[in-house]
Scaffold this active site. Sequence first.
Site: not given
Length: 217
Positions: A82, A9
């Site tokens: 994550e 990202h």
Amino acid sequence: MTEILLIRHGETAWNAIKRLQGHLDIPLNAEGTRQAKALAAALQNEKLDAIISSDLQRAVQTAGEIARLQGIGIRIDAGLRERCYGGFEGQLYIEIPHLFPEAHAAWKSHDPDAEFPPGENTGETTRRFHQRVMEHIYYYARQFMHQKIALVAHGGVLECAYRDAKQLPLNAPREVTIFNASINRFHFDGKQLQLIQWGDIAHLDADDTLDEIDQLK
């Protein structure tokens, strides 16, 4: 063969000040949005058959920019999140050794079964995190055999894929830099991931890119 573009990202405000995010849902900042748009433009001439994103908004926002230029939708999968760092989450990296000295020492020792202190979310050991991530990556690699897909995720997810492709042990120190909005290319031959290209940030200003854990891990 499946072609996999594994993408981190764009930048968040917490990336910029080195505050650990993990499962905490932090959006892109202005620079991160700029990076995501540049990333999408760099990929617009590559036909993607699918875009799968972590469910955290920093990944979804990045994937959205790619999807807009590709003219396709996004599939959301929390399995690409994550790693969860438990009580470390929300803390500045420089504060963690003072707040949690024993847990920080275990983390830095690369013990794959080291636990994190409790926090808003329950932490994941390296072993559990790696297993979770690779199960999802291999699922999509097989589902989209002979196609090209983008998986939009996080620094820790990228590191898992790198370790798997290089067949590195879980307790080995990280040996690569992981940049925001980087493109990392893998092939899947039906059995194993193969690393083709790592850390492509030609579409960005290299001086403004940040590594995931600032080489602390």
